[in-house]
Design a protein around this motif. Sequence first.
Motif, PDB file in Angstrom:
ATOM      1  N   PHE A  21       0.880  -1.264  -0.042  1.00 47.77           N
ATOM      2  CA  PHE A  21       0.172  -0.056   0.037  1.00 47.77           C
ATOM      3  C   PHE A  21       0.899   1.301  -0.120  1.00 47.77           C
ATOM      4  O   PHE A  21       1.937   1.169   0.765  1.00 47.77           O
ATOM      5  CB  PHE A  21      -0.908   0.051   1.326  1.00 47.77           C
ATOM      6  N   TRP A  22       0.510   2.358  -0.739  1.00 46.48           N
ATOM      7  CA  TRP A  22       1.132   3.559  -0.783  1.00 46.48           C
ATOM      8  C   TRP A  22       0.173   4.517   0.364  1.00 46.48           C
ATOM      9  O   TRP A  22      -1.080   4.431   0.024  1.00 46.48           O
ATOM     10  CB  TRP A  22       1.089   4.096  -1.963  1.00 46.48           C
ATOM     11  N   LEU A  23       0.898   5.012   1.227  1.00 58.86           N
ATOM     12  CA  LEU A  23       0.161   5.944   2.317  1.00 58.86           C
ATOM     13  C   LEU A  23       0.246   7.435   1.907  1.00 58.86           C
ATOM     14  O   LEU A  23       1.367   7.825   2.297  1.00 58.86           O
ATOM     15  CB  LEU A  23       0.226   5.301   3.566  1.00 58.86           C
ATOM     16  N   PHE A  24      -0.873   8.140   1.661  1.00 59.76           N
ATOM     17  CA  PHE A  24      -0.699   9.307   1.310  1.00 59.76           C
ATOM     18  C   PHE A  24      -1.247  10.407   2.424  1.00 59.76           C
ATOM     19  O   PHE A  24      -2.137  10.192   2.943  1.00 59.76           O
ATOM     20  CB  PHE A  24      -1.459   9.788  -0.006  1.00 59.76           C
ATOM     21  N   ASP A  25      -0.210  11.353   2.536  1.00 56.63           N
ATOM     22  CA  ASP A  25      -0.660  12.434   3.384  1.00 56.63           C
ATOM     23  C   ASP A  25      -0.811  13.720   2.774  1.00 56.63           C
ATOM     24  O   ASP A  25       0.042  13.994   1.725  1.00 56.63           O
ATOM     25  CB  ASP A  25       0.255  12.653   4.458  1.00 56.63           C
ATOM     26  N   ALA A  26      -1.599  14.533   3.038  1.00 58.84           N
ATOM     27  CA  ALA A  26      -1.596  15.944   2.499  1.00 58.84           C
ATOM     28  C   ALA A  26      -2.620  16.925   3.361  1.00 58.84           C
ATOM     29  O   ALA A  26      -3.640  16.430   3.923  1.00 58.84           O
ATOM     30  CB  ALA A  26      -2.196  15.871   0.880  1.00 58.84           C
ATOM     31  N   GLU A  27      -2.530  18.259   3.077  1.00 59.13           N
ATOM     32  CA  GLU A  27      -3.264  19.082   3.617  1.00 59.13           C
ATOM     33  C   GLU A  27      -4.235  19.614   2.515  1.00 59.13           C
ATOM     34  O   GLU A  27      -3.631  19.987   1.163  1.00 59.13           O
ATOM     35  CB  GLU A  27      -2.598  20.260   4.232  1.00 59.13           C
ATOM     36  N   ALA A  28      -5.701  19.581   2.533  1.00 55.50           N
ATOM     37  CA  ALA A  28      -6.267  20.105   1.491  1.00 55.50           C
ATOM     38  C   ALA A  28      -6.957  21.294   1.636  1.00 55.50           C
ATOM     39  O   ALA A  28      -7.720  21.446   2.546  1.00 55.50           O
ATOM     40  CB  ALA A  28      -7.408  19.057   0.916  1.00 55.50           C
ATOM     41  N   GLU A  29      -6.867  22.247   0.503  1.00 58.61           N
ATOM     42  CA  GLU A  29      -7.620  23.487   0.710  1.00 58.61           C
ATOM     43  C   GLU A  29      -8.777  23.492  -0.142  1.00 58.61           C
ATOM     44  O   GLU A  29      -8.492  23.409  -1.421  1.00 58.61           O
ATOM     45  CB  GLU A  29      -6.654  24.686   0.620  1.00 58.61           C
ATOM     46  N   ALA A  30      -9.966  23.725   0.094  1.00 60.96           N
ATOM     47  CA  ALA A  30     -11.118  23.739  -0.980  1.00 60.96           C
ATOM     48  C   ALA A  30     -11.981  24.853  -0.926  1.00 60.96           C
ATOM     49  O   ALA A  30     -11.804  25.500   0.109  1.00 60.96           O
ATOM     50  CB  ALA A  30     -11.821  22.610  -0.603  1.00 60.96           C
ATOM     51  N   ASN A  31     -12.514  25.282  -2.180  1.00 64.32           N
ATOM     52  CA  ASN A  31     -13.393  26.335  -2.107  1.00 64.32           C
ATOM     53  C   ASN A  31     -14.382  25.666  -3.212  1.00 64.32           C
ATOM     54  O   ASN A  31     -14.241  25.376  -4.107  1.00 64.32           O
ATOM     55  CB  ASN A  31     -12.779  27.395  -3.008  1.00 64.32           C
ATOM     56  N   ILE A  32     -15.724  25.803  -2.610  1.00 59.19           N
ATOM     57  CA  ILE A  32     -16.678  25.063  -3.480  1.00 59.19           C
ATOM     58  C   ILE A  32     -18.157  25.902  -3.521  1.00 59.19           C
ATOM     59  O   ILE A  32     -18.320  26.321  -2.188  1.00 59.19           O
ATOM     60  CB  ILE A  32     -17.074  23.834  -2.695  1.00 59.19           C
ATOM     61  N   ARG A  33     -18.762  25.943  -4.527  1.00 58.84           N
ATOM     62  CA  ARG A  33     -19.815  26.885  -4.616  1.00 58.84           C
ATOM     63  C   ARG A  33     -20.976  25.770  -4.719  1.00 58.84           C
ATOM     64  O   ARG A  33     -21.030  24.791  -5.479  1.00 58.84           O
ATOM     65  CB  ARG A  33     -19.814  27.823  -5.613  1.00 58.84           C
ATOM     66  N   TYR A  34     -22.229  26.105  -3.945  1.00 57.81           N
ATOM     67  CA  TYR A  34     -23.532  25.404  -4.306  1.00 57.81           C
ATOM     68  C   TYR A  34     -24.475  26.385  -4.655  1.00 57.81           C
ATOM     69  O   TYR A  34     -24.732  27.572  -4.193  1.00 57.81           O
ATOM     70  CB  TYR A  34     -23.708  24.630  -3.049  1.00 57.81           C
ATOM     71  N   LYS A  35     -25.545  25.688  -5.299  1.00 58.23           N
ATOM     72  CA  LYS A  35     -26.803  26.150  -5.651  1.00 58.23           C
ATOM     73  C   LYS A  35     -27.736  25.594  -4.603  1.00 58.23           C
ATOM     74  O   LYS A  35     -28.004  24.418  -4.704  1.00 58.23           O
ATOM     75  CB  LYS A  35     -27.290  26.092  -7.031  1.00 58.23           C
ATOM     76  N   ALA A  36     -28.514  26.644  -3.720  1.00 60.72           N
ATOM     77  CA  ALA A  36     -29.267  25.907  -2.938  1.00 60.72           C
ATOM     78  C   ALA A  36     -30.778  26.481  -2.916  1.00 60.72           C
ATOM     79  O   ALA A  36     -30.759  27.694  -3.360  1.00 60.72           O
ATOM     80  CB  ALA A  36     -28.856  26.159  -1.348  1.00 60.72           C
TER      81      ALA A  36
END
Length: 364
Positions: A161-176
């Motif tokens: 197995f390859w084990l991946f570490d990371a910090e994820a920065e997200a910007n998401i737009r929704y229609k509600a």
Amino acid sequence: MSALQEYKCPCCGGAIAFDSGTQKMKCPFCDTEFEVETLEAYAGEQASGREDEMNWETAAGGAWQEGEAEGLRTYVCQSCGGEIVGDENTAAASCPFCGNPVVMTGQFSGALKPDYIIPFKMDKKAAKEALQKHYGGKRLLPKVFRDQNHIDEIKGIYVPFWLFDAEAEANIRYKATSVRTWSDSSYQYKETSYYLVTRGGEIGFERVPVDGSSKMPDDLMESIEPFLFSDAVDFKTAYLAGYLADKYDVDEEQSIERANARIKQSTEKAFADTVRNYTSVVPEAGSVKLRGGKAAYALYPVWMLNTTWNGKNYTFAMNGQTGKLVGDLPVDKGAARKWTLGLTALCSAAAYGIIWLLHLARIL
């Protein structure tokens, strides 16, 4: 001359124009009205789309020290091509993936040394018991399979197995949307309000696993997760004694695509879970950017169980740490037909009962 800005209705997607009577932007298709500033802000938000940025530092695993791998041997399956690693005392008579004979080819060489290993916690007896438990409660499992089934092969194998570490920065737009209904003595009313909802932030990931074996389907390995990294230790060849180890044939670079997909899916779900108290929520656009992405190389314990029935091979995989087992089972076609007919008859009887009650109600 620059092109004119064309605005789309956020509600129905139709072309929208300024209405001089109301001094607002008005959609001619759904009659929704917007303040000019609101619509410009919405258009600006849509135009500011970002793309995913998912880069990794690829330096997992290490080199074998002199003499460290001398006791390891490789075995090759002549049927599926699987290359398996074991110690010099391992009896590898058959392939744990397809059940066909394997051939010892000589001294192990070439692969990176794993960083970590999770030693086996469950033994062969526990694997057999887990399979019998897996049969339990399966109404459509052929009785002959359950009563006469014998396991052709059980192999304990360390899967790369390859084990991946990371910090994820997200910007998401929704229609509600938010829907409100009410009525009076004459009419029923429905009001739908539309919202532009944005979410942005960071989320951390540690040791996201991606199996490094093309012979192990990703969905099969993900089905026996989780593996608990708290039991992991620094790799030593002594842990391989009595077991096999699959030699990875999907390297770290090739595994990044699967890691990105898992991280992005988890990130989007985590952010979507924060958008609450709306009637409907639909993601419109978004981006995920990774920082500090790096990977480690580990071996995780899996029991592979193979059995044959009616000329077909059935393979089961069990987490060698937690005991979680998955695998497909045969279906008794006769029992399935009876079950379907019985369910149809039950639904028909219920429908007839409802019709009879309605008829009785009319009489009374």
